[in-house]
Design a protein around this motif. Structure first.
Motif, PDB file in Angstrom:
ATOM      1  N   ASP A 149      41.447  11.926 118.736  1.00  0.00           N
ATOM      2  CA  ASP A 149      42.293  12.958 119.342  1.00  0.00           C
ATOM      3  C   ASP A 149      42.807  13.935 118.285  1.00  0.00           C
ATOM      4  O   ASP A 149      42.801  15.150 118.489  1.00  0.00           O
ATOM      5  N   PHE A 150      43.246  13.402 117.152  1.00  0.00           N
ATOM      6  CA  PHE A 150      43.754  14.251 116.070  1.00  0.00           C
ATOM      7  C   PHE A 150      42.658  15.177 115.560  1.00  0.00           C
ATOM      8  O   PHE A 150      42.873  16.379 115.404  1.00  0.00           O
ATOM      9  N   ASN A 151      41.482  14.628 115.317  1.00  0.00           N
ATOM     10  CA  ASN A 151      40.375  15.443 114.808  1.00  0.00           C
ATOM     11  C   ASN A 151      39.964  16.515 115.816  1.00  0.00           C
ATOM     12  O   ASN A 151      39.661  17.646 115.435  1.00  0.00           O
ATOM     13  N   ARG A 152      39.966  16.153 117.079  1.00  0.00           N
ATOM     14  CA  ARG A 152      39.628  17.121 118.125  1.00  0.00           C
ATOM     15  C   ARG A 152      40.652  18.260 118.151  1.00  0.00           C
ATOM     16  O   ARG A 152      40.285  19.439 118.238  1.00  0.00           O
ATOM     17  N   LYS A 153      41.939  17.935 118.059  1.00  0.00           N
ATOM     18  CA  LYS A 153      42.983  18.960 118.065  1.00  0.00           C
ATOM     19  C   LYS A 153      42.897  19.837 116.815  1.00  0.00           C
ATOM     20  O   LYS A 153      43.087  21.047 116.888  1.00  0.00           O
ATOM     21  N   LEU A 154      42.599  19.216 115.693  1.00  0.00           N
ATOM     22  CA  LEU A 154      42.457  19.956 114.450  1.00  0.00           C
ATOM     23  C   LEU A 154      41.288  20.931 114.539  1.00  0.00           C
ATOM     24  O   LEU A 154      41.406  22.095 114.154  1.00  0.00           O
ATOM     25  N   LEU A 155      40.177  20.482 115.070  1.00  0.00           N
ATOM     26  CA  LEU A 155      39.004  21.330 115.238  1.00  0.00           C
ATOM     27  C   LEU A 155      39.296  22.466 116.221  1.00  0.00           C
ATOM     28  O   LEU A 155      38.933  23.624 115.978  1.00  0.00           O
ATOM     29  N   GLN A 156      39.967  22.149 117.315  1.00  0.00           N
ATOM     30  CA  GLN A 156      40.324  23.174 118.296  1.00  0.00           C
ATOM     31  C   GLN A 156      41.233  24.220 117.668  1.00  0.00           C
ATOM     32  O   GLN A 156      41.069  25.420 117.892  1.00  0.00           O
TER      33      GLN A 156
END
Length: 152
Positions: free
Chosen positions: A136-143
């Motif tokens: 979830d953190f990586n997805r939010k960071l990428l977004q």
């Protein structure tokens, strides 16, 4: 949604500044680490005793993973993007592929060792929550990175 969860999400979303071009990789890494700690603390709901034992293990794992990814994998990506792939012989390509696979195995072994070590500190349910929190953190960071790129 509780206030801690809302606060951590807000921290992630508001902290776009770590992608500024004048910041060094070390500064970016530190800002990401602070955001990650806040996010994971909220998502995992660690007790003080768990946090005291968990964070040294996780930080060591995260630093080792970062080094593997950014030293070896960056070199691989540079080689893949420099136009020399079309000039590789089959033997050179086979060796290159073996190097990539070896690095992927190192990353897997590192993850497996971390999981074994953290089992002594956290229950299995929290380890699974950790995996989800990382994704979830990586997805939010990428977004966030994508949104920043679009705004330029």
């Amino acid at each position: 949604m509780n206030i801690r969860k809302l606060l951590s999400i807000l921290l992630v979303l508001v902290s776009v500044s770590f992608y500024a071009q004048n910041e060094s990789m070390k500064e970016k890494k530190e800002k990401i680490k602070v955001l990650k700690v806040a996010f994971f603390t909220t998502e995992l709901d660690l007790t003080n005793a768990e946090a005291e034992k968990f964070w040294p293990l996780y930080n060591t794992y995260d630093d080792n993973q970062f080094e593997l990814r950014h030293q070896k994998m960056r070199a691989f990506m540079k080689r893949m993007n420099d136009g020399s792939l079309d000039k590789l012989s089959e033997k050179e390509a086979s060796n290159f592929l073996s190097q990539i696979e070896d690095t992927e195995e190192e990353l897997f072994a590192l993850r497996k060792k971390f999981t074994q070590n953290v089992k002594a500190v956290l229950p299995a349910t929290k380890i699974i929550k950790l995996r989800k929190a990382e994704e979830d953190f990586n997805r939010k960071l990428l977004q966030q990175y994508r949104n920043k790129s679009i705004q330029k």
